[in-house]
Structures are given as C-alpha cells and as structure tokens.
Design a protein around this motif. Structure first.
Motif, short mmCIF file in Angstrom:
data_model
loop_
_atom_site.label_atom_id
_atom_site.label_comp_id
_atom_site.label_asym_id
_atom_site.label_seq_id
_atom_site.Cartn_x
_atom_site.Cartn_y
_atom_site.Cartn_z
N GLU A 1 0.84 -1.20 0.00
CA GLU A 1 0.00 0.00 0.00
C GLU A 1 0.88 1.25 0.00
N ASP B 1 0.87 7.45 -1.38
CA ASP B 1 -0.31 8.28 -1.13
C ASP B 1 -0.61 8.19 0.36
N ALA C 1 -1.27 10.05 3.12
CA ALA C 1 -2.38 10.59 3.91
C ALA C 1 -3.66 9.78 3.69
N ALA C 2 -3.83 9.25 2.48
CA ALA C 2 -5.01 8.43 2.19
C ALA C 2 -4.84 7.01 2.71
N PHE D 1 -5.51 6.82 6.42
CA PHE D 1 -6.91 6.83 6.81
C PHE D 1 -7.56 5.47 6.60
N ALA D 2 -7.06 4.73 5.60
CA ALA D 2 -7.60 3.40 5.34
C ALA D 2 -7.43 2.47 6.55
N ALA E 1 -10.49 3.10 8.42
CA ALA E 1 -11.66 2.55 7.72
C ALA E 1 -11.69 1.02 7.82
N ARG E 2 -10.52 0.38 7.65
CA ARG E 2 -10.47 -1.08 7.73
C ARG E 2 -10.87 -1.55 9.14
N LEU F 1 -14.76 -0.92 9.60
CA LEU F 1 -15.57 -1.86 8.80
C LEU F 1 -15.32 -3.32 9.18
N LEU G 1 -12.66 -5.04 8.59
CA LEU G 1 -11.94 -5.74 7.52
C LEU G 1 -10.54 -6.17 7.96
N SER H 1 -19.54 3.57 2.79
CA SER H 1 -18.27 2.84 2.82
C SER H 1 -17.86 2.52 1.38
N ARG I 1 -14.83 -0.02 -0.82
CA ARG I 1 -13.71 -0.95 -0.81
C ARG I 1 -13.13 -1.09 -2.20
N HIS J 1 -7.62 -1.56 -0.03
CA HIS J 1 -7.98 -0.21 0.39
C HIS J 1 -9.45 -0.15 0.78
N ALA J 2 -9.72 0.54 1.86
CA ALA J 2 -11.10 0.71 2.31
C ALA J 2 -11.28 2.14 2.77
N ASP J 3 -12.52 2.59 2.78
CA ASP J 3 -12.77 3.97 3.18
C ASP J 3 -14.17 4.10 3.76
N VAL J 4 -14.35 5.12 4.58
CA VAL J 4 -15.66 5.43 5.15
C VAL J 4 -15.86 6.94 5.19
N HIS K 1 -10.09 15.34 7.75
CA HIS K 1 -10.04 14.17 6.89
C HIS K 1 -10.68 14.57 5.57
N LYS L 1 -12.17 14.58 2.02
CA LYS L 1 -12.90 13.61 1.19
C LYS L 1 -12.81 14.00 -0.28
N THR M 1 -12.13 8.68 -1.65
CA THR M 1 -10.86 8.54 -0.92
C THR M 1 -10.82 9.60 0.18
N THR M 2 -10.44 9.16 1.36
CA THR M 2 -10.22 10.11 2.46
C THR M 2 -8.72 10.23 2.69
N ALA M 3 -8.23 11.44 2.74
CA ALA M 3 -6.81 11.69 3.07
C ALA M 3 -6.76 12.47 4.38
N MET M 4 -5.97 11.96 5.34
CA MET M 4 -5.95 12.65 6.64
C MET M 4 -4.97 13.83 6.64
N ALA N 1 -2.16 13.24 -5.88
CA ALA N 1 -2.57 11.83 -5.92
C ALA N 1 -3.98 11.67 -6.48
N ARG N 2 -4.70 12.77 -6.59
CA ARG N 2 -6.12 12.68 -6.95
C ARG N 2 -6.44 13.23 -8.33
#
Lengths: 297, 297
Positions: A203, A208, A210-211, A214-215, A218-219, A222, A224, B113, B115, B119-122, B151, B153, B166-169, B245-246
C-alpha cells in the motif's frame, strides 16, 4: 610526548563518543580497536550545555585521560554547541578538516548538509557511520546506504564520499500517529515483519500516505482488519512509502540499523524488488571516527 | 394530519442537523428553504450518548416540534449510536432507505463505505453535502468533488451516485505536525496562500511526504527559508501531495469548503494544472437532506 617525556603507547589512542539525542556511547579506541566502552542515556536531550565539561571529564575519568572526538547531536543547538555542516559531496577528509576544537584535545565532528534546488537536508552523527562503513570496506565505494530511525537517512556514496542524501521522518511520523490522533488507539500492538507489514509495504508503494493512513481507520471501522495487525500495517505503509521513493527494482541497499528495525527495512526492500545487506553499525562508527582522528592528527 | 385533525402547513417541514465531531448546525427547513437555524459547539465529542434525547428535545424547543434528520458523527461510536455504512456506489435513495429510526420521527443518516482491494474507506456526514450538491444541480451528474478538512474527502460522482471515494488525513497530519514533534516550533505562523504555499505544493507533488517534511527542518537549520513561511510551505506540501494523488492536468474539481481552506485547495489544484469551482456547502447540505427527507416520506 607526555609532559614527563615518556612516549604515549600509541598515537591513535583516543576516546570517541557517539552522542545522540537520547543515548550516548563512548569508546576507548586503540589502534582502531575498541578496548573499553560504555553506553548510557545521557543523550543531548538530557544534558544542559553548561554541563558538558563535567560530562566529558567524567568520561575521561572512566575511559582514560585521552583526546576525544564527539559526534552527533552534541554538536547541535540542543547539545554542547552548534557546529557547522560540511556541504556534500563530502568525505572523511572534509569532515576531519572541519572539526570544531573545544580545546586542544577535544573536538566536535561537523554534520553534513545537502541542497538540490528547493530541497535541502542535514545530518549530524550519521556521517561517521556512513562514511566509516565505506572506509572499513564494509560497503563498496559506490553504494546506497540506509540508516533507519526516527529520521531515516538514505545516502549515496560515490568514490568514498557522500554525494547526496535524503532524510525521511518515517520513524517520527509513526511515533506521532501512535501517540496522538485518530489512529493512536489502533496502533498500540508491537510491529511484526509478517503479512500485515508486507500488505502495508504494498500500500505504501502507492506513495499516497495521507489516504493510505486513513484506510487503517476505515479497515478497523468496517471490521476488515484486526486492530492487532494495524501497527504492523502502518509501519509497513510508512517504511514502504519511504523505500519506494528511494529504490527501484534491482537496487542494492546497505542497512545500518539494530536488527529489529533493520529487518523491517530489509523486508520492504525485498518486497519492492531490491536487495539489502546488513552492516555492523558499531564497526562502521569505529572505523569512521578512527579515520577522522588519523586525518586530523 | 395532526392529532387534532388540522393539516400541517407543509409535508416537508422538518429539522435537519449536521452534527459533526466539534460543532453542530441545525436548520428548520420548509419546502427546501432554511427558515431558521442555529450553530453551536455541542458536537458529538462533547455530548454523552445518554444526553442525546435531551439535546434533541432542546433543538425542537428552539426550532419547532418537527420530524428530525441527524447526519454526521452523531451516528458514530462517539455519538448517539453507531449506525450503518451504505456501500458505494450509493445515491440519495440508498441513503434514505437506510435511515436509522430512533423513534417514528427522528432518524440518523447512515454513512458510506467503499472498498477497492486492500484499500477501504468510510465517510459519515459528508455524503449529504456531496450528493446534495449533485441533487441541487450545483455540480454535474459526473464530477469529482473535494471536501477538505481534518479528513479530506474526494468523491467521484457518476449518474448522481458516489461511485468511489478517498479520504486523506491531510488536515490531521498538519495538526499533528504543528502540535508535536520536531517541526512544531517552526509551524506556528498562519498559513497564507502565497509563494511559500505554492513552493510546498510543487514539493508535495513529488509524493515523498516523509522526506519533504524533514526538508522543512533542514531549510530552517541551514537558514535557507524563513520560519515565518514554514507553516504555509508545510500546508502546501500536504495539500499538494493529497491533490497530486487525486488529479491530473485538466481535471475539474468541485470544492465544498469554507473560503480560507477552499482557497488553499483551489490554489493547489490550479498549480497542478486542474480547474476548481467553489460550491456552497450549506446549500448542498440543505438540498441533500431535503431530498433524503422526501425519499423517506
């Protein structure tokens, strides 16, 4: 010659101190060999500037009344006094020529600086080990060296000199995230060099940060991933991002680190297609500081 | 119909609360228009779970005895109770179908959420604004939306649904670095969207965060940069790395943010070859929550 006219046993008997922020190690070195040493937690962060003369006198009482070379954060604004940075490219002769003499037998080793456009970098203390590894033949004269830690140093050595280097605050970011902020409560478990660490490396190679960080939350939210693996994943993420920015497939890296941290970096380098070799960092320090002493004589 | 048999003025009169971690905003909405509102610092972090019934009763006393929809961290484990996440792709109808009814006229909005492999996100709360911006026609049905903050979004909307995000902290990392660690004493100055910020964006686009951050210290130590600019440079670095990154050159981004933070992201997007539009986030929230209320009726 001593004052009484007797010849000293050897011209290269001296005391070398690797004086870091938290710890210090002192070595009595004779003809390039460590004959006595001590290690304690009287790092620069816990010694007031005015107390250095007494600290140095204490070391001489315990290890011998000899010339001393002091390397590391002792030469910074949190140490005895702030000494210069020698601009890279620089080798041991450049370092020896810029020793900062506190008195006629006590000197502080300068750090190194590097500039590349807007990017700038400094090191203080690591240069002795990195250049010492080359001087001792522990690494080739052309090599990429990595000294992991709070501030991980990556140095390119060419013809025995450090030609450029990069510091990544990988260890500091991990410590900050583990202590403060939204991820802290997930990151309490020990870091292990297993599957979660390697998933983090993969990963992290996306670069990336900062993202990807955060995962981790999230993991967890959730369900996961097991929070018991979160610290290993986070460590892999940070070390993976650091390593991926520094190597490509086929790169050889020489690592100077304690075994646990060295194994993590070796795992990341391997996962990213590189090859790593572990270097004895004490042997590198002793070789480097002895060469500086000889060059300054 | 009320118990006394009189007809209510409108079927879409209700109270919507955007209940975040630190703050909450409550709106009395009639036919899609805000007719009364309040804002205070009774965020989820400062309200105990047992106190929500009294808080909700208080809002009804002040804004009207009406049905209520609550969005944001009120639906998390630091809020009233933890409600579900709807898996993306998801639109407002999916959100409305998954409302968590506390009683027959009080519901909590679910989060989203996402996936993608490991990678996962909320998200929780932002979905109302993001999907509301589309519902209100403030952004196209196919768009990239950015809601910066602690965070940040980034959501891709297709055919009116959030298909991935994607969430970046980014904001949290900046706050951590400003408060703790080796850079903290350099980062106390206000962030300004000028040359130092843009130099940080350019450095951030290298996506080598841990190394670029250390360069802030090195530039300070070597006297290459004024510490008064360090916070702006660090902010540019973090926002630049996040944005790089986005987006790619030519990407259009719709930003939902307060003007100061929105201007920083707009500056980074522009510097990286993208185009940005500022979206009224309150209008987006009101449109989104009204549509959810209508769909749930």
């Amino acid at each position: 010659m001593r004052r009484d006219g007797s010849k000293v046993a050897t011209m290269t008997s001296f005391i070398a101190v690797d004086w870091g922020t938290s710890n210090r190690r002192a070595f009595r070195i004779e003809d390039g060999q460590v004959v006595a040493s001590e290690r304690d937690d009287r790092g620069a962060a816990s010694v007031a500037a005015a107390d250095y003369p007494a600290e140095v006198a204490g070391i001489r009482q315990r290890l011998g009344d000899l010339p001393m070379l002091l390397a590391g954060m002792v030469g910074s604004n949190i140490g005895w006094r702030s000494v210069t940075y020698v601009a890279a490219p620089a080798g041991l002769a450049d370092v020896a020529a810029a020793l900062d003499w506190v008195d006629d037998r006590t000197a502080i080793v300068p750090g190194l600086s590097y500039r590349d456009g807007v990017h700038a970098d400094v090191m203080r203390g690591e240069e002795v080990q990195l250049l010492g590894a080359v001087a001792a033949g522990l690494v080739p004269a052309e090599a990429l060296l990595c000294q992991p830690g709070t501030h991980c140093k990556w140095a390119t050595v060419e013809r025995g000199a450090i030609t450029r280097f990069t510091t990544a605050m990988t260890g500091e970011l991990f410590a900050l995230l583990r202590t403060h902020g939204v991820l802290a409560r997930q990151l309490g478990h020990p870091v292990e060099p297993g599957a979660a660490f390697l998933a983090g490396v993969a990963e992290g190679a996306k670069r990336d940060l900062a993202a990807s960080l955060f995962a981790i939350r999230a993991r967890g939210v959730l369900g996961l991933a097991d929070d018991a693996d979160a610290a290993s994943f986070a460590s892999g993420l940070l070390i993976g991002a650091d390593t991926a920015a520094r190597i490509e497939s086929g790169t050889t890296v020489h690592i100077l680190a304690d075994p646990a941290l060295g194994a993590l970096y070796a795992g990341a380098i391997d996962a990213l297609g590189g090859t790593s070799h572990a270097i004895d960092s004490q042997a590198a320090f002793v070789a480097g500081i002895t060469r500086i002493k000889d060059l300054a004589a």
